[in-house]
Design a protein around this motif. Structure first.
Motif, mmCIF file in Angstrom:
data_model
loop_
_atom_site.group_PDB
_atom_site.id
_atom_site.type_symbol
_atom_site.label_atom_id
_atom_site.label_comp_id
_atom_site.label_asym_id
_atom_site.label_seq_id
_atom_site.Cartn_x
_atom_site.Cartn_y
_atom_site.Cartn_z
ATOM 1 N N ILE A 5 33.016 -24.595 -51.519
ATOM 2 C CA ILE A 5 32.977 -24.636 -53.052
ATOM 3 C C ILE A 5 31.764 -24.367 -53.502
ATOM 4 O O ILE A 5 31.790 -23.623 -54.501
ATOM 5 N N LYS A 6 30.655 -24.390 -52.951
ATOM 6 C CA LYS A 6 29.380 -23.830 -53.206
ATOM 7 C C LYS A 6 29.481 -22.290 -53.452
ATOM 8 O O LYS A 6 28.999 -21.453 -54.080
ATOM 9 N N LYS A 7 30.078 -21.753 -52.321
ATOM 10 C CA LYS A 7 30.238 -20.245 -52.153
ATOM 11 C C LYS A 7 31.275 -19.806 -53.313
ATOM 12 O O LYS A 7 30.807 -18.736 -53.906
ATOM 13 N N ALA A 8 32.402 -20.471 -53.744
ATOM 14 C CA ALA A 8 33.148 -20.161 -54.892
ATOM 15 C C ALA A 8 32.430 -20.093 -56.019
ATOM 16 O O ALA A 8 32.484 -19.147 -56.817
ATOM 17 N N ASN A 9 31.526 -20.951 -56.176
ATOM 18 C CA ASN A 9 30.787 -21.194 -57.421
ATOM 19 C C ASN A 9 29.836 -19.954 -57.441
ATOM 20 O O ASN A 9 29.665 -19.484 -58.661
ATOM 21 N N ARG A 10 29.108 -19.703 -56.650
ATOM 22 C CA ARG A 10 28.036 -18.334 -56.628
ATOM 23 C C ARG A 10 28.936 -17.135 -56.902
ATOM 24 O O ARG A 10 28.473 -16.398 -57.540
ATOM 25 N N ARG A 11 30.153 -17.095 -56.214
ATOM 26 C CA ARG A 11 30.794 -16.010 -56.584
ATOM 27 C C ARG A 11 31.378 -15.850 -57.921
ATOM 28 O O ARG A 11 31.512 -14.781 -58.589
ATOM 29 N N MET A 12 31.635 -17.157 -58.283
ATOM 30 C CA MET A 12 32.399 -17.175 -59.625
ATOM 31 C C MET A 12 31.326 -16.832 -60.821
ATOM 32 O O MET A 12 31.490 -16.061 -61.914
ATOM 33 N N GLN A 13 30.080 -17.431 -60.582
ATOM 34 C CA GLN A 13 29.022 -17.057 -61.387
ATOM 35 C C GLN A 13 28.717 -15.467 -61.515
ATOM 36 O O GLN A 13 28.397 -15.317 -62.707
ATOM 37 N N ALA A 197 30.396 -16.296 -77.515
ATOM 38 C CA ALA A 197 31.360 -17.198 -77.446
ATOM 39 C C ALA A 197 32.234 -17.188 -76.565
ATOM 40 O O ALA A 197 32.736 -18.239 -75.836
ATOM 41 N N ILE A 198 32.888 -16.141 -76.235
ATOM 42 C CA ILE A 198 33.859 -16.133 -75.227
ATOM 43 C C ILE A 198 33.387 -16.190 -73.685
ATOM 44 O O ILE A 198 34.390 -16.947 -73.047
ATOM 45 N N LEU A 199 32.263 -15.924 -73.459
ATOM 46 C CA LEU A 199 31.931 -15.785 -72.265
ATOM 47 C C LEU A 199 31.549 -17.700 -71.964
ATOM 48 O O LEU A 199 31.607 -18.178 -70.847
ATOM 49 N N SER A 200 31.128 -18.271 -73.164
ATOM 50 C CA SER A 200 30.773 -19.812 -73.009
ATOM 51 C C SER A 200 32.166 -20.502 -72.605
ATOM 52 O O SER A 200 32.304 -21.268 -71.672
ATOM 53 N N VAL A 206 36.386 -22.565 -66.614
ATOM 54 C CA VAL A 206 36.450 -21.896 -64.891
ATOM 55 C C VAL A 206 35.635 -22.576 -64.088
ATOM 56 O O VAL A 206 35.814 -23.519 -62.974
ATOM 57 N N ILE A 207 34.409 -22.845 -64.533
ATOM 58 C CA ILE A 207 33.123 -23.241 -63.607
ATOM 59 C C ILE A 207 32.903 -24.626 -63.982
ATOM 60 O O ILE A 207 32.885 -25.408 -63.058
ATOM 61 N N ASP A 208 32.605 -24.866 -65.348
ATOM 62 C CA ASP A 208 32.119 -26.578 -65.723
ATOM 63 C C ASP A 208 33.371 -27.149 -65.260
ATOM 64 O O ASP A 208 33.370 -28.589 -64.969
ATOM 65 N N ASN A 209 34.605 -26.997 -65.810
ATOM 66 C CA ASN A 209 35.882 -27.812 -65.673
ATOM 67 C C ASN A 209 36.472 -27.861 -64.395
ATOM 68 O O ASN A 209 37.429 -28.740 -64.078
ATOM 69 N N LEU A 210 36.142 -26.732 -63.439
ATOM 70 C CA LEU A 210 36.844 -26.950 -62.207
ATOM 71 C C LEU A 210 36.038 -26.813 -60.871
ATOM 72 O O LEU A 210 35.720 -27.753 -60.286
ATOM 73 N N ILE A 211 35.033 -25.709 -60.966
ATOM 74 C CA ILE A 211 34.270 -25.666 -59.595
ATOM 75 C C ILE A 211 33.287 -26.594 -59.524
ATOM 76 O O ILE A 211 33.167 -27.443 -58.294
ATOM 77 N N LEU A 212 32.585 -26.962 -60.759
ATOM 78 C CA LEU A 212 31.354 -28.032 -60.660
ATOM 79 C C LEU A 212 32.058 -29.508 -60.159
ATOM 80 O O LEU A 212 31.581 -30.413 -59.295
ATOM 81 N N PRO A 213 33.300 -29.844 -60.742
ATOM 82 C CA PRO A 213 33.743 -31.204 -60.670
ATOM 83 C C PRO A 213 34.160 -30.987 -59.138
ATOM 84 O O PRO A 213 34.063 -32.176 -58.343
ATOM 85 N N LEU A 214 34.756 -30.205 -58.402
ATOM 86 C CA LEU A 214 35.140 -30.028 -57.115
ATOM 87 C C LEU A 214 33.949 -30.087 -56.209
ATOM 88 O O LEU A 214 33.978 -30.749 -55.205
ATOM 89 N N GLU A 215 32.998 -29.398 -56.503
ATOM 90 C CA GLU A 215 31.624 -29.443 -55.882
ATOM 91 C C GLU A 215 31.101 -30.730 -55.866
ATOM 92 O O GLU A 215 30.394 -31.038 -54.971
ATOM 93 N N LYS A 216 31.227 -31.529 -56.922
ATOM 94 C CA LYS A 216 30.794 -32.813 -56.998
ATOM 95 C C LYS A 216 31.452 -34.145 -56.201
ATOM 96 O O LYS A 216 30.853 -34.792 -55.657
#
Length: 257
Positions: A5-13, A197-200, A206-216
């Motif tokens: 999950i952490k690797k996915a987060n880094r790649r996604m960032q 605004a689009i990037l936010s 993708v990241i705040d609502n999916l990756i980070l919760p999965l990482e947590k």
């Protein structure tokens, strides 16, 4: 699992950063070409207005020319520039959507690689629909900011024709010069704030609502496990203490007997 999950987060960032660069490039190109297009339209209208002024006296009176100039300038703002800005905006939306589509394709590949058990395809489609709606609901450029013309334009800009014909021509030409010198393309720069605004929005979805919760989740599991182990240890120590107390009591009873 947590490592993936952490690797996915880094790649996604990194992909989000690349998306920002792609959108920045597309908007820069659209703004550059749009600026030329709008300036050409203003120049074309102003040249027609100069021609009307040159013909004053031979074909039309000063007041008739002033009325025609009023119509030309109003048409420039309310029709020509407005439509061109709308077309530029639609072009920008299409380019941005294409960037988003490429990003989400890469995001899907990342999720499939690191989180194969997660149903990423439905999630990606949902995100794409939501972002596209946001893009459609918000103008990339604001055509209202092109040129501002006073409501009393005719009388204040081209009226008060109390001088001789040559002075009338000079007065009217000076007013057309003002239009020609107006920076009608400055409003295009608002597109860069839309990029942020689009990037936010993409990052949040993708990241705040999916990756980070999965990482947590694994972290929470580990934390809960630690708490459980600590509780078990405390209970074990309590049982040992009770046994010790019971042993003492038994010895006291034996001594009494």
């Amino acid at each position: 699992m947590l490592d993936k999950i952490k690797k996915a987060n880094r790649r996604m960032q990194k992909k989000v950063d690349t998306l920002g660069e792609d959108i920045q490039y597309q908007i820069s190109e659209i703004v550059r070409k749009g600026r030329i297009q709008l300036e050409d339209s203003v120049d074309g209208t102003c040249n027609r207005m100069y021609a009307l002024i040159d013909g004053m006296g031979r074909f039309s009176s000063a007041q008739e020319v002033a009325t025609q100039l009023q119509r030309q300038s109003q048409s420039l703002v309310t029709r020509t520039l407005k439509r061109e800005v709308e077309n530029i905006s639609e072009n920008a939306k299409g380019k941005i959507k294409s960037c988003i589509e490429d990003f989400l394709g890469s995001a899907d590949d990342i999720l499939m690689k690191y989180l194969p058990d997660y149903n990423s395809r439905d999630f990606i489609k949902k995100i794409e629909r939501e972002i596209n709606v946001e893009i459609e609901d918000n103008e990339i450029f604001d055509s209202k900011n092109a040129i501002s013309i006073n409501d009393d334009y005719s009388s204040t800009l081209f009226g008060n024709l109390v001088f001789g014909q040559e002075r009338n021509k000079a007065s009217l030409s000076a007013k057309v010069d003002q239009i020609k010198a107006t920076d009608v393309s400055s409003f295009l720069d608002t597109a860069f704030s839309r990029r942020d605004a689009i990037l936010s929005s993409v990052k949040a979805k993708v990241i705040d609502n999916l990756i980070l919760p999965l990482e947590k989740q694994p972290e929470d599991i580990v934390a809960n496990k630690d708490k459980k182990n600590q509780k078990l240890q405390e209970n074990k120590e309590m049982v040992e203490a009770l046994r010790a107390d019971l042993s003492v009591i038994n010895e006291q009873i034996k001594s009494i007997m």
